[in-house]
Write a protein that holds these residues in place. Structure first.
Motif, PDB file in Angstrom:
ATOM      1  N   HIS A 176     -44.077 -34.310  76.143  1.00 25.08           N
ATOM      2  CA  HIS A 176     -42.891 -33.448  76.058  1.00 25.08           C
ATOM      3  C   HIS A 176     -43.219 -32.061  76.588  1.00 25.08           C
ATOM      4  O   HIS A 176     -43.887 -31.268  75.930  1.00 25.08           O
ATOM      5  N   THR A 177     -42.737 -31.787  77.785  1.00 28.32           N
ATOM      6  CA  THR A 177     -42.888 -30.462  78.384  1.00 28.32           C
ATOM      7  C   THR A 177     -41.598 -30.135  79.135  1.00 28.32           C
ATOM      8  O   THR A 177     -40.700 -30.981  79.236  1.00 28.32           O
ATOM      9  N   HIS A 178     -41.498 -28.904  79.630  1.00 26.75           N
ATOM     10  CA  HIS A 178     -40.285 -28.461  80.344  1.00 26.75           C
ATOM     11  C   HIS A 178     -40.715 -27.818  81.654  1.00 26.75           C
ATOM     12  O   HIS A 178     -40.787 -26.581  81.763  1.00 26.75           O
ATOM     13  N   LEU A 179     -40.976 -28.627  82.656  1.00 31.10           N
ATOM     14  CA  LEU A 179     -41.489 -28.101  83.921  1.00 31.10           C
ATOM     15  C   LEU A 179     -40.480 -27.218  84.638  1.00 31.10           C
ATOM     16  O   LEU A 179     -40.870 -26.319  85.399  1.00 31.10           O
ATOM     17  N   ILE A 193     -44.278 -35.742  81.116  1.00 36.02           N
ATOM     18  CA  ILE A 193     -42.895 -36.172  80.879  1.00 36.02           C
ATOM     19  C   ILE A 193     -42.078 -34.905  80.641  1.00 36.02           C
ATOM     20  O   ILE A 193     -42.232 -34.226  79.635  1.00 36.02           O
ATOM     21  N   SER A 194     -41.216 -34.603  81.607  1.00 33.95           N
ATOM     22  CA  SER A 194     -40.495 -33.336  81.598  1.00 33.95           C
ATOM     23  C   SER A 194     -39.091 -33.511  81.053  1.00 33.95           C
ATOM     24  O   SER A 194     -38.203 -34.066  81.711  1.00 33.95           O
ATOM     25  N   ALA A 195     -38.889 -33.032  79.834  1.00 37.92           N
ATOM     26  CA  ALA A 195     -37.596 -33.136  79.167  1.00 37.92           C
ATOM     27  C   ALA A 195     -36.607 -32.154  79.764  1.00 37.92           C
ATOM     28  O   ALA A 195     -36.986 -31.113  80.316  1.00 37.92           O
ATOM     29  N   SER A 196     -35.332 -32.481  79.641  1.00 35.29           N
ATOM     30  CA  SER A 196     -34.273 -31.630  80.181  1.00 35.29           C
ATOM     31  C   SER A 196     -33.396 -31.090  79.060  1.00 35.29           C
ATOM     32  O   SER A 196     -33.215 -31.734  78.025  1.00 35.29           O
ATOM     33  N   MET A 197     -32.841 -29.913  79.306  1.00 28.20           N
ATOM     34  CA  MET A 197     -31.958 -29.255  78.343  1.00 28.20           C
ATOM     35  C   MET A 197     -30.494 -29.599  78.586  1.00 28.20           C
ATOM     36  O   MET A 197     -29.688 -29.626  77.669  1.00 28.20           O
ATOM     37  N   ASN A 198     -30.163 -29.845  79.859  1.00 27.03           N
ATOM     38  CA  ASN A 198     -28.783 -30.137  80.250  1.00 27.03           C
ATOM     39  C   ASN A 198     -28.824 -30.746  81.657  1.00 27.03           C
ATOM     40  O   ASN A 198     -29.896 -31.065  82.184  1.00 27.03           O
ATOM     41  N   THR A 209     -36.733 -36.632  82.465  1.00 25.81           N
ATOM     42  CA  THR A 209     -35.851 -37.373  81.557  1.00 25.81           C
ATOM     43  C   THR A 209     -34.586 -36.566  81.322  1.00 25.81           C
ATOM     44  O   THR A 209     -34.631 -35.331  81.273  1.00 25.81           O
ATOM     45  N   PHE A 210     -33.474 -37.260  81.174  1.00 27.62           N
ATOM     46  CA  PHE A 210     -32.193 -36.586  80.994  1.00 27.62           C
ATOM     47  C   PHE A 210     -31.771 -36.590  79.530  1.00 27.62           C
ATOM     48  O   PHE A 210     -31.813 -37.614  78.858  1.00 27.62           O
ATOM     49  N   ILE A 226     -35.024 -41.114  77.347  1.00 23.72           N
ATOM     50  CA  ILE A 226     -33.966 -40.115  77.194  1.00 23.72           C
ATOM     51  C   ILE A 226     -34.523 -38.884  76.475  1.00 23.72           C
ATOM     52  O   ILE A 226     -35.291 -39.011  75.533  1.00 23.72           O
ATOM     53  N   GLY A 227     -34.111 -37.691  76.917  1.00 23.69           N
ATOM     54  CA  GLY A 227     -34.528 -36.534  76.152  1.00 23.69           C
ATOM     55  C   GLY A 227     -34.358 -35.224  76.901  1.00 23.69           C
ATOM     56  O   GLY A 227     -34.360 -35.197  78.123  1.00 23.69           O
ATOM     57  N   GLU A 228     -34.146 -34.206  76.280  1.00 20.42           N
ATOM     58  CA  GLU A 228     -34.301 -33.999  74.854  1.00 20.42           C
ATOM     59  C   GLU A 228     -32.920 -33.961  74.216  1.00 20.42           C
ATOM     60  O   GLU A 228     -32.024 -33.297  74.715  1.00 20.42           O
TER      61      GLU A 228
END
Length: 256
Positions: A6-9, A29-34, A58-59, A92-94
């Protein structure tokens, strides 16, 4: 192999990220906010992914973005786009709910959360869930989606709810706060090895906790910290987490 679950590139500057990826070996694995965040993560994966560092976007829609997300779910074309993104994602995430920091209404948060849980239940894809101060409500909502496949991200809530999640077999991510929190350390030791995952929640979380690092290599320190807290070797932990990720979604490791 190091796996940052879980990271936010998309929150990095491109030049900074490009330089770091040149020497990083492992899976991110790069999580998305929107939606915008997800599309940026996809661009990063396409432009900067390499044989050394594999990037999986991931969306999802984070609780902080739930007001806009709830509105978009009323639009058929937006729903079609979201579904197409999710078809392309191995997980799926986040997603989730947050009654501590999010300014979005509880109604909007729950609407968005339930929409993604419904997709998880129908598709069989795992979903990474944010739970801050909404642990009881999330546990109750998950009862309505028995076939959904949650991964609980950075849990620091009540122990009784955590034990319930463990009993149901929900994988758990542990990260940079683990070395700092006796409560999280207790939860870590309650977690069966087969449910254990590691994360950084880069690039803001270590800084937020008073540290100075936000580099991709921070995940190795997380592995070192977790291994030390559990009294096992880092190699054993790496092998266990790799096996756990394979069970969650084998394609995540293909080519890594």
């Amino acid at each position: 192999m190091l796996i940052d679950f879980h990271t936010h590139l998309d929150a990095y500057k491109k030049e900074e990220l490009s330089a770091q990826l040149a020497s990083f070996k492992g899976l991110l694995i790069s999580a998305s906010m929107n939606e915008q965040s997800y599309l940026q993560n996809c661009r990063i994966a396409a432009e900067l992914g390499s044989k050394g560092a594999r990037i999986i976007p991931t969306f999802g829609i984070h609780p902080n973005c739930a007001e806009e997300g709830a509105e978009l779910l009323e639009d058929k074309e937006s729903v079609k786009r979201f579904e197409s993104y999710l078809q392309d994602c191995p997980l799926i995430g986040e997603i989730g709910m947050d009654f501590c920091w999010s300014k979005a209404s509880r109604k909007s948060q729950e609407k968005v959360f339930r929409w993604f849980l419904d997709y998880s239940q129908k598709s069989g894809k795992y979903c990474v869930i944010h739970t801050k101060d909404a642990e009881k409500e999330i546990a109750d909502i998950l009862e309505d989606y028995p076939a959904a496949r949650p991964v609980i991200h950075w849990y620091d809530g009540p122990e009784d709810i955590f034990r319930g999640f463990i009993k149901k077999g929900y994988p758990q991510t542990f990260g940079v706060e683990s070395i700092r929190s006796e409560h999280i350390q207790k939860l870590l030791r309650l977690t069966p090895p087969q449910l254990l995952l590691a994360e950084t929640d880069n690039p803001e979380s270590e800084i937020w906790l008073g540290g100075k690092r936000k580099d991709l290599g921070l995940i190795e320190k997380v592995y070192q910290d977790l291994a030390g807290l559990l009294g096992i070797s880092q190699v054993k932990l790496e092998n266990q987490i790799e096996e756990n990720v394979k069970k969650i979604c084998a394609p995540l490791l293909e080519g890594a």
